[in-house]
Design a protein around this motif. Structure first.
Motif, PDB file in Angstrom:
ATOM      1  N   TRP A 314     -14.978   9.446  28.554  1.00 35.77           N
ATOM      2  CA  TRP A 314     -13.605   8.695  28.486  1.00 35.77           C
ATOM      3  C   TRP A 314     -12.299   9.361  28.002  1.00 35.77           C
ATOM      4  O   TRP A 314     -11.280   9.386  28.079  1.00 35.77           O
ATOM      5  CB  TRP A 314     -13.893   7.461  27.558  1.00 35.77           C
ATOM      6  N   LEU A 315     -12.636  10.536  27.112  1.00 39.58           N
ATOM      7  CA  LEU A 315     -11.651  11.309  26.370  1.00 39.58           C
ATOM      8  C   LEU A 315     -11.059  12.206  27.739  1.00 39.58           C
ATOM      9  O   LEU A 315      -9.868  12.514  27.622  1.00 39.58           O
ATOM     10  CB  LEU A 315     -12.180  12.306  25.642  1.00 39.58           C
ATOM     11  N   VAL A 316     -11.839  12.592  28.715  1.00 42.56           N
ATOM     12  CA  VAL A 316     -11.225  13.147  29.859  1.00 42.56           C
ATOM     13  C   VAL A 316     -10.326  12.182  30.594  1.00 42.56           C
ATOM     14  O   VAL A 316      -9.369  12.630  31.108  1.00 42.56           O
ATOM     15  CB  VAL A 316     -12.436  13.684  30.803  1.00 42.56           C
ATOM     16  N   VAL A 317     -10.875  11.079  30.711  1.00 42.83           N
ATOM     17  CA  VAL A 317     -10.125   9.998  31.528  1.00 42.83           C
ATOM     18  C   VAL A 317      -8.756   9.718  30.733  1.00 42.83           C
ATOM     19  O   VAL A 317      -7.452   9.920  31.223  1.00 42.83           O
ATOM     20  CB  VAL A 317     -10.633   8.547  31.631  1.00 42.83           C
ATOM     21  N   ASN A 318      -8.581   9.889  29.417  1.00 40.56           N
ATOM     22  CA  ASN A 318      -7.773   9.688  28.665  1.00 40.56           C
ATOM     23  C   ASN A 318      -6.663  10.687  28.508  1.00 40.56           C
ATOM     24  O   ASN A 318      -5.386  10.809  28.615  1.00 40.56           O
ATOM     25  CB  ASN A 318      -7.991   9.347  27.262  1.00 40.56           C
TER      26      ASN A 318
END
Length: 477
Positions: A314-318
């Protein structure tokens, strides 16, 4: 019985009250294990003094023993299991955290796991075995009695988090021709009945549930009365394939203590009780909050590799959404270079919009999860949130616009940031409700994906509205 009617002789010969299982030396005022107690257990484990470990743990309630396992390190748990092997009953395993229980079960021989599973209710046994590898499951099931094995295999055949996995097969069902007296005699003479139950299910010849009789009714009704004359015909039936979240909502809405679970043909196959549902409500409520943040299960006992993988995803998506927002800022590099104060103020607009969007999103996701938001009131909810967003945006815009105009001596700059604040709050309110509603219509869990899209919308529109208005107004000329 009133205090005046109390008769001590009624209790003559009764067994003494059970000694308190909670030791004041081990538990603090908040009913959690004391740090000093856990240290003493650790010291005894390190010294390989199994007798001392046993003496320390033996007075604890099964739930407190389960807490002790969760407080110890992974390499200490097998040592504790060995030291208190005869205390490791089904009650302890039923209370263990899922991740801790899975590791413990994997460390035990198949016959030991089978013995524990046979002592548990079907739903607890399924919860213990469902996360094992197929090979380990088969090894445990092979050691079980045929009847217990068949019940667990049937439960495992149902989808995860369904009523079929959750239900217990330990229930009381009797034919409709019985009288109250017949039922009382049956309950007293029966040797293979559920240990705990609150209701008796009345069924027809095809094993279809006709109604229920609460124990309080049975005890207060004359023996000659037919069960069909006293039973409650209005009952909530749970389909075996129903999702556990919907089951919890049924219990909450209709204030149920227990409910019959029926298969596709309407036959009674199990029951779900309120103690299981309380766990589900707690689990689902926490799950949605954690999913909104992208933190995964949020369980401190979850393997660290799994936690890293979940959060990093999710950090990569963010990171991707942040790049999109920064690209909008890049379109106004010239304006920012001419009027550097824009770079100082623009995070305020995007940040406040993000907070407003998160507020709306949390309300909508909860409303969807609890069935408060349906097709009947969707437009009313959209109008409500849009009104709230407009009021908040206008209020915040006036405050920030007045402050900026006075501090920097630039009324036009105050008007620009106030207008951008209003626009971004309207975007935040709209995105906060439309994004989860759209995902829900597409059968995608809104708690998982909504936050990313809402944050991107508020960041992009926050930067674009503020910088765009600054250029249009001539501030950056």
């Amino acid at each position: 019985m009133t205090p005046e009617e109390f008769d001590p002789d009624l209790f003559e010969g009764a067994p003494p009250a059970a000694e308190g299982a909670r030791d004041s030396d081990s538990l603090d005022e908040e009913n959690t294990l004391k740090k000093d107690f856990v240290r003493r257990v650790r010291d005894a484990l390190e010294a390989k003094d199994d007798a001392a470990v046993y003496d320390l743990v033996e007075p604890l309630h099964p739930a407190d023993v389960a807490d002790l396992f969760e407080l110890l390190d992974a390499d200490e748990r097998p040592l504790l299991t060995k030291a208190i092997s005869d205390l490791m009953g089904s009650e302890v395993f039923a209370e263990l955290n899922d991740h801790v229980r899975e590791l413990l079960v994997e460390s035990l021989p198949a016959e030991a796991v089978a013995d524990i599973a046979e002592q548990l209710d079907t739903d607890d046994a399924v919860a213990m075995l469902e996360d094992l590898d197929r090979e380990d499951q088969e090894a445990v099931l092979a050691e079980m009695e045929p009847e217990d094995r068949a019940a667990i295999e049937t439960a495992l055949s149902y989808p995860e988090e369904s009523a079929g996995r959750l239900m217990s097969r330990d229930f009381i069902a009797v034919p409709e021709h019985m009288t109250v007296g017949d039922l009382i005699d049956f309950l007293r003479e029966g040797h293979d009945l559920a240990n705990e139950f609150w209701e008796v299910f009345i069924v027809d010849a095809r094993h279809h549930p006709l109604g229920t009789c609460a124990l309080s009714w049975i005890l207060r009704t004359p023996r000659s009365i037919a069960l069909t004359d006293v039973m409650k015909r209005d009952q909530t039936l749970i389909p075996v394939s129903m999702d556990q979240e919907e089951v919890a909502l049924r219990f909450q809405k209709y204030a149920l203590i227990s409910a019959a679970v029926v298969d596709e043909s309407g036959r009674l196959v199990g029951q779900i009780t309120v103690d299981d549902v309380v766990h589900i409500i707690q689990e689902e409520a926490g799950e949605d909050v954690l999913l909104l943040s992208g933190a995964g299960d949020g369980d401190i006992n979850e393997p660290i590799q799994v936690t890293i993988r979940t959060r990093l995803t999710w950090l990569v998506v963010n990171l991707g959404t942040a790049i999109v927002a920064s690209s909008v800022v890049g379109l106004f590099q010239g304006a920012i270079a001419k009027f550097a104060l824009l770079a100082v103020l623009m995070p305020i607009v995007s940040g406040m919009g993000g907070n407003a969007g998160t507020q709306t999103l949390a309300v909508i996701v909860r409303a969807l999860a609890t069935n408060q938001l349906t097709s009947s009131n969707t437009w009313r909810m959209i109008g409500r949130e849009f009104t709230i967003a407009a009021a908040n945006g206008l209020s915040l815009g006036i405050m920030i616009g007045t402050g900026v105009g006075l501090i920097f001596g630039n009324p036009l700059l105050g008007v620009v940031i106030a207008s951008a604040m209003l626009i971004n709050n309207l975007v935040a309110g709209s995105a906060g409700i439309l994004v989860p509603l759209t995902l829900d219509r597409l059968k995608i869990d809104p708690a998982v994906s909504s936050a990313v899209f809402v944050t991107m919308a508020t960041d992009v529109m926050g930067f674009f509205s503020f910088l765009g208005l600054a250029v249009l107004s001539g501030l950056a000329s």
